[in-house]
Structures are given as structure tokens and as C-alpha cells.
Design a protein around this motif. Structure first.
Motif, PDB file in Angstrom:
ATOM      1  N   GLY A   5      36.873  43.447  34.935  1.00 55.50           N
ATOM      2  CA  GLY A   5      36.789  44.830  34.491  1.00 55.50           C
ATOM      3  C   GLY A   5      36.129  44.990  33.144  1.00 55.50           C
ATOM      4  O   GLY A   5      35.942  46.108  32.656  1.00 55.50           O
ATOM      5  N   LYS A   6      35.761  43.866  32.533  1.00 51.44           N
ATOM      6  CA  LYS A   6      35.081  43.883  31.239  1.00 51.44           C
ATOM      7  C   LYS A   6      33.726  43.184  31.352  1.00 51.44           C
ATOM      8  O   LYS A   6      33.286  42.493  30.446  1.00 51.44           O
ATOM      9  CB  LYS A   6      35.938  43.182  30.175  1.00 51.44           C
ATOM     10  CG  LYS A   6      37.313  43.803  29.985  1.00 51.44           C
ATOM     11  CD  LYS A   6      38.155  42.969  29.039  1.00 51.44           C
ATOM     12  CE  LYS A   6      39.561  43.540  28.909  1.00 51.44           C
ATOM     13  NZ  LYS A   6      40.424  42.704  28.045  1.00 51.44           N
ATOM     14  N   GLY A   7      33.113  43.366  32.503  1.00 49.10           N
ATOM     15  CA  GLY A   7      31.833  42.721  32.773  1.00 49.10           C
ATOM     16  C   GLY A   7      31.881  41.838  34.000  1.00 49.10           C
ATOM     17  O   GLY A   7      30.847  41.530  34.592  1.00 49.10           O
ATOM     18  N   VAL A   8      33.075  41.413  34.403  1.00 47.97           N
ATOM     19  CA  VAL A   8      33.251  40.657  35.647  1.00 47.97           C
ATOM     20  C   VAL A   8      33.652  41.624  36.741  1.00 47.97           C
ATOM     21  O   VAL A   8      34.557  42.456  36.562  1.00 47.97           O
ATOM     22  CB  VAL A   8      34.326  39.556  35.496  1.00 47.97           C
ATOM     23  CG1 VAL A   8      34.650  38.933  36.860  1.00 47.97           C
ATOM     24  CG2 VAL A   8      33.841  38.467  34.544  1.00 47.97           C
ATOM     25  N   GLY A   9      32.971  41.539  37.885  1.00 52.63           N
ATOM     26  CA  GLY A   9      33.278  42.415  39.005  1.00 52.63           C
ATOM     27  C   GLY A   9      33.035  41.720  40.326  1.00 52.63           C
ATOM     28  O   GLY A   9      32.447  40.637  40.382  1.00 52.63           O
ATOM     29  N   TYR A  10      33.494  42.367  41.404  1.00 55.33           N
ATOM     30  CA  TYR A  10      33.381  41.785  42.740  1.00 55.33           C
ATOM     31  C   TYR A  10      32.534  42.635  43.692  1.00 55.33           C
ATOM     32  O   TYR A  10      32.452  42.339  44.874  1.00 55.33           O
ATOM     33  CB  TYR A  10      34.777  41.594  43.348  1.00 55.33           C
ATOM     34  CG  TYR A  10      35.657  40.660  42.536  1.00 55.33           C
ATOM     35  CD1 TYR A  10      35.265  39.360  42.256  1.00 55.33           C
ATOM     36  CD2 TYR A  10      36.881  41.090  42.045  1.00 55.33           C
ATOM     37  CE1 TYR A  10      36.067  38.503  41.511  1.00 55.33           C
ATOM     38  CE2 TYR A  10      37.700  40.249  41.298  1.00 55.33           C
ATOM     39  CZ  TYR A  10      37.286  38.960  41.035  1.00 55.33           C
ATOM     40  OH  TYR A  10      38.083  38.123  40.302  1.00 55.33           O
ATOM     41  N   CYS A  11      31.917  43.702  43.181  1.00 52.80           N
ATOM     42  CA  CYS A  11      31.102  44.570  44.034  1.00 52.80           C
ATOM     43  C   CYS A  11      29.892  45.061  43.252  1.00 52.80           C
ATOM     44  O   CYS A  11      30.013  45.947  42.402  1.00 52.80           O
ATOM     45  CB  CYS A  11      31.931  45.749  44.553  1.00 52.80           C
ATOM     46  SG  CYS A  11      30.980  46.896  45.580  1.00 52.80           S
ATOM     47  N   ALA A  12      28.724  44.490  43.553  1.00 50.82           N
ATOM     48  CA  ALA A  12      27.511  44.854  42.823  1.00 50.82           C
ATOM     49  C   ALA A  12      27.041  46.263  43.168  1.00 50.82           C
ATOM     50  O   ALA A  12      26.561  46.994  42.305  1.00 50.82           O
ATOM     51  CB  ALA A  12      26.414  43.845  43.123  1.00 50.82           C
ATOM     52  N   THR A  13      27.179  46.661  44.425  1.00 51.27           N
ATOM     53  CA  THR A  13      26.726  47.986  44.820  1.00 51.27           C
ATOM     54  C   THR A  13      27.601  49.091  44.228  1.00 51.27           C
ATOM     55  O   THR A  13      27.167  50.233  44.112  1.00 51.27           O
ATOM     56  CB  THR A  13      26.686  48.125  46.351  1.00 51.27           C
ATOM     57  OG1 THR A  13      27.966  47.761  46.886  1.00 51.27           O
ATOM     58  CG2 THR A  13      25.627  47.216  46.951  1.00 51.27           C
TER      59      THR A  13
END
Length: 294
Positions: free
Chosen positions: A132-140
Motif C-alpha cells: 500500500g506504500k508502493g507495493v501492490g498486487y494489481c497493476a491495472t
């Protein structure tokens, strides 16, 4: 493909997440008890069972090949008219009712059974801290936040290529770190790094992705795994030694949320998975019945 296309409804009594032996056993029992439920899975259910050369200890089926037993499980579901919906759950928000999202749409359920199996993919150092601070699991979903910025995509399957190509139209730089073979359908602007990730670094936000041979200065990191780790899937879910912590009733620390199979920890046995799946369904049904009384 083993699933047939079925239109998802907006609300269910019970949602079963995972179509391995635990999830399938839970679905059979939910069907027998006439509950309004949905079974959510992947395109190919239980690859672990499919690759088992021989199963010796599944009662009634001595020395059966893993793939044959897997087919029997699927045939059982087909006979009972239980559909497996290929809908990848990205997040679950506690209820009641629970909100299950695939980052595009959502459904509701009064109770949920997690039967997500065990992942051999460990979290990267820094992943949890910077989620949530630059790490995510959904690029779209989050891509527009990184317009004209630098991002990295850590990819575990070919489906990630579409998301990376999407980012190439938005971001200044896109790095692609494939953890699978036969990658290729990528926008020429994407820079492929055939390397391994050591850590994700940042203070308030992501600043750097450290690989084995070099470091990349990035503003965001998208980790596109087949399955999202359970502790990242449900906010506040209690874990123990890398597994979902449950009591004897297969209840998690969140009321209405149950877990069954390999995701609850060892022993990683087929008998345990199917037994827990069936039991979790019965106890989830008991929980649902108690809601009606209230």
C-alpha cells in the motif's frame, strides 16, 4: 478448461475460495445442505494433486494416480451440478457481510471458507512493510497512480504480461522480472531483467528494488502471483508459523471466516484437506443458521 461460465450473483450465503480438495469437499457438503454458495477457483484445480504419481492413503482408492483422483473429484462436482467459477479473489473485507473483490468487481457473502492451499512463494523482504506504500498486487487497478514514474513487475505467469503492457502506456519506465519460462508477449518499451529479487527497500514509500546483480530505482512494485498470500488477502487475519491460525472448529480470529486444508498448516495430506473442507462447510452452515436465529 474445467469450469463452465456462470454469471456471478452479488450475494451468497457462503463463498468458498479455492478449488483444491478442501474447497471441493466443502462445496459438496454445502450443496447437500442446500446452501446458496459459490466456489471460486483457478483455471486448473489442484495442480499439486495432478502431479502426484500415486496416492496410497486415500480410503477406498488404494494406489490411485493423483490425476485420476483429481478427475474423480471434478466428476463428482459435475454430477452434483456444482460450478467452479474462475474468479481470482484479490481481497476479502470482513463483514457481515464479507466483501470479496477481484480488483474489478465484488461479491458479498455471509460466511467465507478459505481453502487456498499452501504457497511455496515466500514474501519478499520489505513486501509486507511497504504494502500500500508502493507495493501492490494489481497493476491495472493502481497503474494510473504511477503515471510518468518508474515501476517494476515481478511476474509468476504469462497473464502478468497484459498488466505490464498496460503499464508501458502509463509509466516512464517498466521493468519486468519473470519467475517463469517462455515469457515474450511484451511491449518493446519494457525492460526485462532475468534476475531474482532480494528485497524491496523504502522508508515511507518504495524507493528501490534490489536484485541479485543490480538495484533498480523505482516508485512502485507490482507482485503478480497466482495466489495472494492469505495474510495479505484478509486484513487482520491471524497467522501462526506461516499458516492460517484456526481452532478445532476451523474458525479463524474473524467471525464467519473459516479455513481448511493446506492453508491451515501441516500435515499436508489429502485426507486432512478433504476432511477439513467437509468439516468447515458443516460448521460454516451452523454459523449461517445462527445468524438467521439472531
Amino acid at each position: 478448461m474445467e469450469q463452465k461460465k456462470v454469471q456471478l450473483e452479488k450475494h451468497y450465503e457462503l463463498a468458498i475460495v479455492g478449488c483444491g480438495p478442501a474447497g471441493m469437499a466443502a462445496a459438496v457438503n454445502a450443496k447437500i445442505r442446500n446452501k446458496h454458495f459459490v466456489l471460486l477457483g483457478q483455471e486448473f484445480c489442484s495442480p499439486k494433486l495432478a502431479t502426484a504419481e500415486k496416492v496410497d492413503n486415500f480410503l477406498g482408492f488404494p494406489e490411485i494416480k493423483g490425476e485420476e483422483l483429481r478427475r474423480r473429484f471434478l466428476d463428482h462436482l459435475k454430477q452434483m451440478q456444482i460450478a467452479i467459477i474462475p474468479w481470482k479473489v484479490a481481497s476479502i473485507y470482513p463483514g457481515p457481510p464479507f466483501i470479496l473483490s477481484n480488483n474489478v468487481d465484488f461479491i458479498e457473502a455471509d460466511a467465507v471458507i478459505l481453502a487456498t492451499g499452501v504457497s511455496t512463494q515466500k514474501l519478499f523482504p520489505g513486501e509486507t512493510e511497504l504494502l500500500g506504500k508502493g507495493v501492490g498486487y494489481c497493476a491495472t487497478c493502481d497503474g494510473p497512480l504511477y503515471k510518468d514514474k518508474s515501476v517494476a513487475v515481478i511476474a509468476y505467469g504469462k497473464e502478468a504480461e497484459d498488466e505490464a503492457n498496460y503499464l508501458a502506456d502509463i509509466c516512464a519506465e517498466v521493468y519486468y522480472i519473470p519467475y517463469y519460462k517462455d515469457w515474450g508477449s511484451l511491449d518493446p518499451r519494457i525492460m526485462v531483467k532475468q534476475d531474482k529479487v532480494k528485497s524491496i527497500i523504502g522508508t515511507a514509500r518504495v524507493q528501490e528494488l534490489v536484485l541479485t546483480t543490480e538495484s533498480l530505482q523505482v516508485d512502485g512494485v507490482f507482485i503478480l502471483r497466482e495466489n495472494i498470500p492469505a495474510e495479505q488477502l484478509v486484513p487482520g487475519l491471524e497467522m501462526e508459523k506461516g499458516a492460517i491460525k484456526v481452532n478445532r472448529n476451523l474458525e479463524t480470529n474473524i467471525p464467519g471466516l473459516f479455513a481448511a486444508g493446506d492453508c491451515t498448516g501441516p500435515p499436508y495430506q489429502l485426507l486432512k484437506a478433504t476432511g477439513e473442507g467437509a468439516t468447515a462447510a458443516l460448521l460454516a452452515i451452523k454459523y449461517l443458521d445462527s445468524l438467521k436465529k439472531e
